[in-house]
Design a protein around this motif. Structure first.
Motif, PDB file in Angstrom:
ATOM      1  N   ASN A   1       3.724  10.239  -6.851  1.00 22.55           N
ATOM      2  CA  ASN A   1       4.688  10.606  -7.889  1.00 22.55           C
ATOM      3  C   ASN A   1       4.003  10.972  -9.204  1.00 22.55           C
ATOM      4  OD1 ASN A   1       6.822  10.119  -6.140  1.00 22.55           O
ATOM      5  ND2 ASN A   1       7.026   7.979  -6.776  1.00 22.55           N
ATOM      6  N   THR A   2       2.757  10.494  -9.388  1.00 23.00           N
ATOM      7  CA  THR A   2       2.015  10.841 -10.603  1.00 23.00           C
ATOM      8  C   THR A   2       1.232  12.138 -10.434  1.00 23.00           C
ATOM      9  OG1 THR A   2       1.799   8.489 -11.145  1.00 23.00           O
ATOM     10  CG2 THR A   2       0.300   9.999 -12.248  1.00 23.00           C
ATOM     11  N   VAL A   3       0.563  12.295  -9.292  1.00 22.75           N
ATOM     12  CA  VAL A   3      -0.327  13.440  -9.090  1.00 22.75           C
ATOM     13  C   VAL A   3       0.451  14.712  -8.764  1.00 22.75           C
ATOM     14  CG1 VAL A   3      -2.168  14.345  -7.622  1.00 22.75           C
ATOM     15  CG2 VAL A   3      -2.223  11.979  -8.387  1.00 22.75           C
ATOM     16  N   VAL A   4       1.438  14.597  -7.922  1.00 24.95           N
ATOM     17  CA  VAL A   4       2.173  15.793  -7.489  1.00 24.95           C
ATOM     18  C   VAL A   4       2.818  16.526  -8.667  1.00 24.95           C
ATOM     19  CG1 VAL A   4       4.129  16.589  -6.117  1.00 24.95           C
ATOM     20  CG2 VAL A   4       2.517  14.949  -5.150  1.00 24.95           C
ATOM     21  N   PRO A   5       3.511  15.839  -9.590  1.00 23.13           N
ATOM     22  CA  PRO A   5       4.067  16.589 -10.732  1.00 23.13           C
ATOM     23  C   PRO A   5       2.993  17.272 -11.573  1.00 23.13           C
ATOM     24  CG  PRO A   5       5.147  14.458 -10.527  1.00 23.13           C
ATOM     25  CD  PRO A   5       3.989  14.450  -9.592  1.00 23.13           C
ATOM     26  N   GLU A   6       1.828  16.582 -11.761  1.00 23.23           N
ATOM     27  CA  GLU A   6       0.752  17.222 -12.519  1.00 23.23           C
ATOM     28  C   GLU A   6       0.241  18.470 -11.806  1.00 23.23           C
ATOM     29  OE1 GLU A   6      -2.216  14.318 -13.139  1.00 23.23           O
ATOM     30  OE2 GLU A   6      -1.039  13.125 -14.573  1.00 23.23           O
ATOM     31  N   ALA A   7       0.051  18.360 -10.498  1.00 22.80           N
ATOM     32  CA  ALA A   7      -0.417  19.521  -9.737  1.00 22.80           C
ATOM     33  C   ALA A   7       0.600  20.659  -9.780  1.00 22.80           C
ATOM     34  CB  ALA A   7      -0.690  19.111  -8.292  1.00 22.80           C
ATOM     35  N   ARG A   8       1.860  20.293  -9.661  1.00 20.95           N
ATOM     36  CA  ARG A   8       2.892  21.335  -9.742  1.00 20.95           C
ATOM     37  C   ARG A   8       2.914  21.993 -11.119  1.00 20.95           C
ATOM     38  NH1 ARG A   8       7.829  18.133  -6.615  1.00 20.95           N
ATOM     39  NH2 ARG A   8       6.965  18.362  -4.489  1.00 20.95           N
ATOM     40  N   GLY A   9       2.739  21.187 -12.168  1.00 23.42           N
ATOM     41  CA  GLY A   9       2.703  21.770 -13.509  1.00 23.42           C
ATOM     42  C   GLY A   9       1.501  22.676 -13.704  1.00 23.42           C
ATOM     43  N   LYS A  10       0.329  22.231 -13.200  1.00 25.80           N
ATOM     44  CA  LYS A  10      -0.860  23.068 -13.305  1.00 25.80           C
ATOM     45  C   LYS A  10      -0.697  24.358 -12.528  1.00 25.80           C
ATOM     46  CE  LYS A  10      -5.870  22.828 -12.693  1.00 25.80           C
ATOM     47  NZ  LYS A  10      -7.006  21.968 -12.255  1.00 25.80           N
ATOM     48  N   ALA A  11      -0.138  24.249 -11.325  1.00 29.54           N
ATOM     49  CA  ALA A  11       0.093  25.454 -10.525  1.00 29.54           C
ATOM     50  C   ALA A  11       1.054  26.405 -11.219  1.00 29.54           C
ATOM     51  CB  ALA A  11       0.628  25.059  -9.152  1.00 29.54           C
ATOM     52  N   ALA A  12       2.101  25.841 -11.825  1.00 25.64           N
ATOM     53  CA  ALA A  12       3.056  26.691 -12.539  1.00 25.64           C
ATOM     54  C   ALA A  12       2.393  27.371 -13.733  1.00 25.64           C
ATOM     55  CB  ALA A  12       4.256  25.852 -12.989  1.00 25.64           C
ATOM     56  N   ARG A  13       1.507  26.611 -14.441  1.00 26.94           N
ATOM     57  CA  ARG A  13       0.823  27.213 -15.590  1.00 26.94           C
ATOM     58  C   ARG A  13      -0.115  28.334 -15.154  1.00 26.94           C
ATOM     59  NH1 ARG A  13      -1.374  23.055 -17.046  1.00 26.94           N
ATOM     60  NH2 ARG A  13      -3.516  23.399 -16.351  1.00 26.94           N
ATOM     61  N   ILE A  14      -0.877  28.087 -14.093  1.00 27.57           N
ATOM     62  CA  ILE A  14      -1.792  29.125 -13.591  1.00 27.57           C
ATOM     63  C   ILE A  14      -1.013  30.355 -13.117  1.00 27.57           C
ATOM     64  CG2 ILE A  14      -3.464  29.654 -11.779  1.00 27.57           C
ATOM     65  CD1 ILE A  14      -4.375  26.750 -11.929  1.00 27.57           C
ATOM     66  N   LYS A  15       0.085  30.104 -12.452  1.00 25.42           N
ATOM     67  CA  LYS A  15       0.913  31.218 -11.992  1.00 25.42           C
ATOM     68  C   LYS A  15       1.450  32.018 -13.167  1.00 25.42           C
ATOM     69  CE  LYS A  15       4.994  32.257  -9.198  1.00 25.42           C
ATOM     70  NZ  LYS A  15       6.100  31.683  -8.378  1.00 25.42           N
TER      71      LYS A  15
ATOM     72  N   ILE B   1       0.837  -1.209   0.000  1.00 26.06           N
ATOM     73  CA  ILE B   1       0.000   0.000   0.000  1.00 26.06           C
ATOM     74  C   ILE B   1       0.872   1.259   0.000  1.00 26.06           C
ATOM     75  CG2 ILE B   1      -1.673   1.309   1.347  1.00 26.06           C
ATOM     76  CD1 ILE B   1      -2.819  -1.364   2.285  1.00 26.06           C
ATOM     77  N   GLU B   2       1.930   1.243   0.774  1.00 28.86           N
ATOM     78  CA  GLU B   2       2.833   2.396   0.780  1.00 28.86           C
ATOM     79  C   GLU B   2       3.464   2.612  -0.591  1.00 28.86           C
ATOM     80  OE1 GLU B   2       5.626   1.675   3.855  1.00 28.86           O
ATOM     81  OE2 GLU B   2       4.256   2.224   5.493  1.00 28.86           O
ATOM     82  N   ASN B   3       3.842   1.533  -1.254  1.00 34.03           N
ATOM     83  CA  ASN B   3       4.422   1.667  -2.592  1.00 34.03           C
ATOM     84  C   ASN B   3       3.403   2.231  -3.580  1.00 34.03           C
ATOM     85  OD1 ASN B   3       6.837   0.590  -1.641  1.00 34.03           O
ATOM     86  ND2 ASN B   3       6.329  -1.490  -2.246  1.00 34.03           N
ATOM     87  N   GLU B   4       2.159   1.751  -3.489  1.00 36.03           N
ATOM     88  CA  GLU B   4       1.122   2.287  -4.390  1.00 36.03           C
ATOM     89  C   GLU B   4       0.866   3.758  -4.103  1.00 36.03           C
ATOM     90  OE1 GLU B   4      -2.217  -0.208  -3.758  1.00 36.03           O
ATOM     91  OE2 GLU B   4      -1.394  -1.926  -4.872  1.00 36.03           O
ATOM     92  N   ALA B   5       0.852   4.128  -2.823  1.00 31.21           N
ATOM     93  CA  ALA B   5       0.645   5.536  -2.478  1.00 31.21           C
ATOM     94  C   ALA B   5       1.787   6.406  -3.011  1.00 31.21           C
ATOM     95  CB  ALA B   5       0.522   5.686  -0.963  1.00 31.21           C
ATOM     96  N   ARG B   6       3.006   5.897  -2.893  1.00 30.21           N
ATOM     97  CA  ARG B   6       4.142   6.664  -3.419  1.00 30.21           C
ATOM     98  C   ARG B   6       4.034   6.814  -4.932  1.00 30.21           C
ATOM     99  NH1 ARG B   6       7.090   3.192   0.180  1.00 30.21           N
ATOM    100  NH2 ARG B   6       7.706   4.272   2.088  1.00 30.21           N
ATOM    101  N   ALA B   7       3.632   5.720  -5.605  1.00 30.36           N
ATOM    102  CA  ALA B   7       3.485   5.803  -7.061  1.00 30.36           C
ATOM    103  C   ALA B   7       2.403   6.805  -7.452  1.00 30.36           C
ATOM    104  CB  ALA B   7       3.163   4.414  -7.618  1.00 30.36           C
ATOM    105  N   TYR B   8       1.277   6.785  -6.725  1.00 32.82           N
ATOM    106  CA  TYR B   8       0.210   7.745  -7.008  1.00 32.82           C
ATOM    107  C   TYR B   8       0.677   9.176  -6.747  1.00 32.82           C
ATOM    108  CZ  TYR B   8      -4.256  10.186  -6.686  1.00 32.82           C
ATOM    109  OH  TYR B   8      -5.283  11.076  -6.871  1.00 32.82           O
TER     110      TYR B   8
END
Length: 354
Positions: free
Chosen positions: A243-257, A234-241
């Motif tokens: 690692n997928t969501v955080v970069p997308e959120a950071r990219g979206k935040a950077a685009r909005i900024k 479960i910890e590995n799956e959470a880390r994988a998720y």
């Protein structure tokens, strides 16, 4: 009376008195014959046996002075039972036995020992350890003269080392993937113990072949192990998720900024432009107020009416108005209207102008 009766003298010896040489030789032959297993009257056979025995003894003495040590061995020489020297591989000379004896010791042969212990861990859990120890002789003299039972000594010392290391660790740590650290520590403790005994043994390898709870509690430990594995999954799956969501959120935040910064720069630039234009208009207005006012009015009306579909005639019908038919069609279909001057208005306008 016979000459050899008691009290008569031997005619062959005359009147001499002394030892009987023939009798003495006969007795010697009988004694040697008894020692060699032959008859006292066979002096020739006895001498041959003596020569054979002497030859055998001489050959054995010469052969026993030479000893050959194999490449995997060393020879420890004892002179009258006392340690004297150590012989290396090859052919060497020594005094024959029983003066000197040579004991050959295989120093390169690796010996193995298996054992199993059941013991308590530091957190009072029971664990079963099956281990293997491999060792070889490092000092032949200490091995021969300071150690009585090599295998028994290694077994006891190894069990003591395992109990010391495992007894000082917790169950989770023992059953985890850090077994190599425990094996290394066990090997170190075992070698220190053997060195303190001056055993002449060197530990080459220590392996834990089995590290498990006893059979009585194996089911419970299996449940704990499965829970731990599920937790890790479960910890590995959470880390994988993540690692997928955080970069997308950071990219979206950077685009909005970036969009916000661009919009801010645009609005600031427009505001500065409007301010500069207003300052220029103020200068022109102070110079010619009426002209400037009229021009601003016309520009504003042009801007407003450019997108409008309504046509307004403010001349009373005196001017000919060209209607934008291509734009009026859509407006009429959508319910919009075109404001045109009526006939009565036109005539009233004309009469008023007369």
């Amino acid at each position: 009376m016979a000459w050899n009766e008691p009290g008569k003298r031997d005619p062959w010896r005359g009147n001499q008195k002394g030892p009987d040489v023939e009798e003495t030789l006969r007795r010697l032959r009988e004694r040697f014959g008894n020692l060699l297993g032959g008859s006292g009257g066979r002096s020739g056979g006895t001498g041959g046996i003596l020569l054979v025995v002497l030859a055998i003894v001489l050959l054995w003495t010469v052969a026993d002075t030479v000893t050959i040590i194999n490449a995997q061995e060393v020879g420890v020489v004892q002179r009258f039972g006392k340690k004297n020297r150590v012989l290396g591989p090859g052919m060497s000379f020594k005094w024959p036995r029983p003066i000197e004896t040579v004991t050959k010791v295989a120093t390169t042969r690796v010996q193995s020992l298996d054992d199993e212990v059941v013991m308590l861990t530091m957190d009072e859990n029971i664990v079963r350890i099956r281990f293997n120890v491999q060792y070889q002789i490092s000092n032949a003299e200490d091995y021969l003269f300071k150690l009585r039972d090599a295998e028994g000594t290694v077994k006891e010392a190894a069990e003591s080392a395992v109990r010391q290391v495992i007894g000082g660790s917790e169950m989770d740590h023992i059953l985890s993937g850090e077994g190599a650290e425990l094996v290394s520590e066990t090997k170190k403790v075992l070698q220190q113990t053997l060195d303190s005994y001056e055993s002449g043994l060197a530990v080459t390898e220590v392996n834990f072949q089995l590290v498990a709870p006893p059979d009585q509690v194996k089911e419970a430990f299996d449940d704990v192990t499965n829970a731990r594995e599920n937790k890790q999954q479960i910890e590995n799956e959470a880390r994988a998720y993540a690692n997928t969501v955080v970069p997308e959120a950071r990219g979206k935040a950077a685009r909005i900024k970036a969009e916000a910064e661009g919009y801010s720069a645009e609005r600031v630039a427009l505001a500065k432009g409007d301010a500069d234009r207003f300052e220029l208009l103020m200068v022109q207005y102070k110079t010619a107020p009426e002209v400037t006012r009229q021009r601003l009015y016309l520009e504003t009306m042009q801007e407003v009416l450019t997108e409008s579909t309504k046509v307004i005639d403010t001349t009373g019908g005196r001017n000919l108005i060209n209607l934008p038919v291509d734009r009026l069609g859509g407006a009429l279909n959508s319910g919009g209207g075109v404001l045109l001057p009526s006939d009565e208005a036109v005539r009233a306008k004309r009469e008023g102008s007369r």
